[in-house]
Write a protein that holds these residues in place. Structure first.
Motif, PDB file in Angstrom:
ATOM      1  N   SER A  72       0.846  -1.183   0.000  1.00 50.29           N
ATOM      2  CA  SER A  72       0.000   0.000   0.000  1.00 50.29           C
ATOM      3  C   SER A  72       0.885   1.239   0.000  1.00 50.29           C
ATOM      4  O   SER A  72       2.072   1.171   0.292  1.00 50.29           O
ATOM      5  CB  SER A  72      -0.925   0.014   1.225  1.00 50.29           C
ATOM      6  N   VAL A  73       0.282   2.363  -0.332  1.00 54.96           N
ATOM      7  CA  VAL A  73       0.965   3.653  -0.268  1.00 54.96           C
ATOM      8  C   VAL A  73       0.383   4.376   0.936  1.00 54.96           C
ATOM      9  O   VAL A  73      -0.838   4.514   1.063  1.00 54.96           O
ATOM     10  CB  VAL A  73       0.752   4.474  -1.561  1.00 54.96           C
ATOM     11  N   ARG A  74       1.262   4.816   1.837  1.00 56.05           N
ATOM     12  CA  ARG A  74       0.825   5.471   3.066  1.00 56.05           C
ATOM     13  C   ARG A  74       1.459   6.841   3.160  1.00 56.05           C
ATOM     14  O   ARG A  74       2.611   7.035   2.766  1.00 56.05           O
ATOM     15  CB  ARG A  74       1.246   4.637   4.289  1.00 56.05           C
ATOM     16  N   ARG A  75       0.704   7.795   3.662  1.00 58.63           N
ATOM     17  CA  ARG A  75       1.214   9.149   3.902  1.00 58.63           C
ATOM     18  C   ARG A  75       1.367   9.329   5.407  1.00 58.63           C
ATOM     19  O   ARG A  75       0.405   9.169   6.144  1.00 58.63           O
ATOM     20  CB  ARG A  75       0.269  10.187   3.323  1.00 58.63           C
ATOM     21  N   LEU A  76       2.580   9.655   5.838  1.00 57.15           N
ATOM     22  CA  LEU A  76       2.903   9.683   7.258  1.00 57.15           C
ATOM     23  C   LEU A  76       3.493  11.022   7.660  1.00 57.15           C
ATOM     24  O   LEU A  76       4.419  11.520   7.016  1.00 57.15           O
ATOM     25  CB  LEU A  76       3.919   8.568   7.567  1.00 57.15           C
ATOM     26  N   GLN A  77       2.961  11.593   8.723  1.00 58.53           N
ATOM     27  CA  GLN A  77       3.594  12.730   9.400  1.00 58.53           C
ATOM     28  C   GLN A  77       4.423  12.104  10.514  1.00 58.53           C
ATOM     29  O   GLN A  77       3.882  11.669  11.535  1.00 58.53           O
ATOM     30  CB  GLN A  77       2.540  13.682   9.970  1.00 58.53           C
ATOM     31  N   GLY A 112       7.347   5.930  13.480  1.00 59.86           N
ATOM     32  CA  GLY A 112       5.995   6.150  13.969  1.00 59.86           C
ATOM     33  C   GLY A 112       5.535   7.564  13.744  1.00 59.86           C
ATOM     34  O   GLY A 112       6.334   8.510  13.743  1.00 59.86           O
ATOM     35  N   GLY A 113       4.239   7.694  13.535  1.00 58.83           N
ATOM     36  CA  GLY A 113       3.670   9.016  13.351  1.00 58.83           C
ATOM     37  C   GLY A 113       2.205   8.920  12.992  1.00 58.83           C
ATOM     38  O   GLY A 113       1.575   7.869  13.143  1.00 58.83           O
ATOM     39  N   THR A 114       1.670  10.007  12.510  1.00 63.29           N
ATOM     40  CA  THR A 114       0.257  10.079  12.160  1.00 63.29           C
ATOM     41  C   THR A 114       0.063   9.639  10.724  1.00 63.29           C
ATOM     42  O   THR A 114       0.616  10.244   9.810  1.00 63.29           O
ATOM     43  CB  THR A 114      -0.276  11.517  12.342  1.00 63.29           C
ATOM     44  N   ASP A 115      -0.691   8.574  10.552  1.00 63.77           N
ATOM     45  CA  ASP A 115      -1.061   8.085   9.222  1.00 63.77           C
ATOM     46  C   ASP A 115      -2.111   9.057   8.695  1.00 63.77           C
ATOM     47  O   ASP A 115      -3.218   9.132   9.211  1.00 63.77           O
ATOM     48  CB  ASP A 115      -1.610   6.661   9.329  1.00 63.77           C
ATOM     49  N   ARG A 116      -1.755   9.823   7.683  1.00 63.05           N
ATOM     50  CA  ARG A 116      -2.625  10.899   7.190  1.00 63.05           C
ATOM     51  C   ARG A 116      -3.925  10.373   6.588  1.00 63.05           C
ATOM     52  O   ARG A 116      -4.937  11.056   6.607  1.00 63.05           O
ATOM     53  CB  ARG A 116      -1.883  11.749   6.162  1.00 63.05           C
ATOM     54  N   ASP A 117      -3.924   9.155   6.048  1.00 66.17           N
ATOM     55  CA  ASP A 117      -5.126   8.616   5.422  1.00 66.17           C
ATOM     56  C   ASP A 117      -6.061   7.969   6.430  1.00 66.17           C
ATOM     57  O   ASP A 117      -7.267   7.940   6.229  1.00 66.17           O
ATOM     58  CB  ASP A 117      -4.755   7.600   4.336  1.00 66.17           C
ATOM     59  N   ARG A 118      -5.507   7.444   7.504  1.00 69.72           N
ATOM     60  CA  ARG A 118      -6.326   6.759   8.511  1.00 69.72           C
ATOM     61  C   ARG A 118      -6.473   7.571   9.775  1.00 69.72           C
ATOM     62  O   ARG A 118      -7.088   7.125  10.739  1.00 69.72           O
ATOM     63  CB  ARG A 118      -5.729   5.390   8.797  1.00 69.72           C
ATOM     64  N   ASP A 119      -5.865   8.762   9.793  1.00 65.64           N
ATOM     65  CA  ASP A 119      -6.004   9.731  10.875  1.00 65.64           C
ATOM     66  C   ASP A 119      -5.770   9.123  12.257  1.00 65.64           C
ATOM     67  O   ASP A 119      -6.582   9.258  13.156  1.00 65.64           O
ATOM     68  CB  ASP A 119      -7.377  10.405  10.819  1.00 65.64           C
ATOM     69  N   GLY A 120      -4.642   8.455  12.396  1.00 61.76           N
ATOM     70  CA  GLY A 120      -4.275   7.896  13.684  1.00 61.76           C
ATOM     71  C   GLY A 120      -2.809   7.555  13.718  1.00 61.76           C
ATOM     72  O   GLY A 120      -2.135   7.518  12.686  1.00 61.76           O
TER      73      GLY A 120
END
Length: 112
Positions: A29-34, A48-56
């Protein structure tokens, strides 16, 4: 700053990354992470960080990241991703330490 959580060493890391990630079942999958932290532990490294697509908050195993793109600079990493993440975390730690030193100099000695 840097901290210890049991057997895990936790370093701060900052950045907006796009990850091409393979989960434990082999699905890509392609994930966007802060990104917020890099956890270095026994036999594993997690970013670790905030998964921008799943908001957690999510942790991603570095050995399962097939491609990392820095969304701010456009830099794309497909090899030695763990080394790249480690260097980024150390740069983040150094920048934060320098900012704390500047702040301490700016505030000067405090009266008791």
């Amino acid at each position: 700053m840097e901290r210890q959580e049991g057997a895990w060493r936790v370093l701060p890391i900052e950045g907006r990354f796009e990850l091409v990630y393979e989960d434990g079942n082999g699905a890509w999958s392609v994930r966007r992470l802060q990104a917020h932290e890099l956890k270095i532990g026994p036999g594993r490294v997690l970013v670790g960080g905030t998964d921008r697509d799943r908001d957690g908050y999510r942790g991603f195993r570095a050995d399962r990241i097939h491609r990392l793109t820095d969304r701010d600079s456009g830099e794309r990493v497909e090899r030695n991703i763990l080394d790249w993440l480690t260097r980024r975390a150390y740069r983040t730690r150094q920048a934060r330490a320098a900012a704390l030193r500047r702040e301490a100099r700016r505030n000067g000695p405090r009266a008791a």
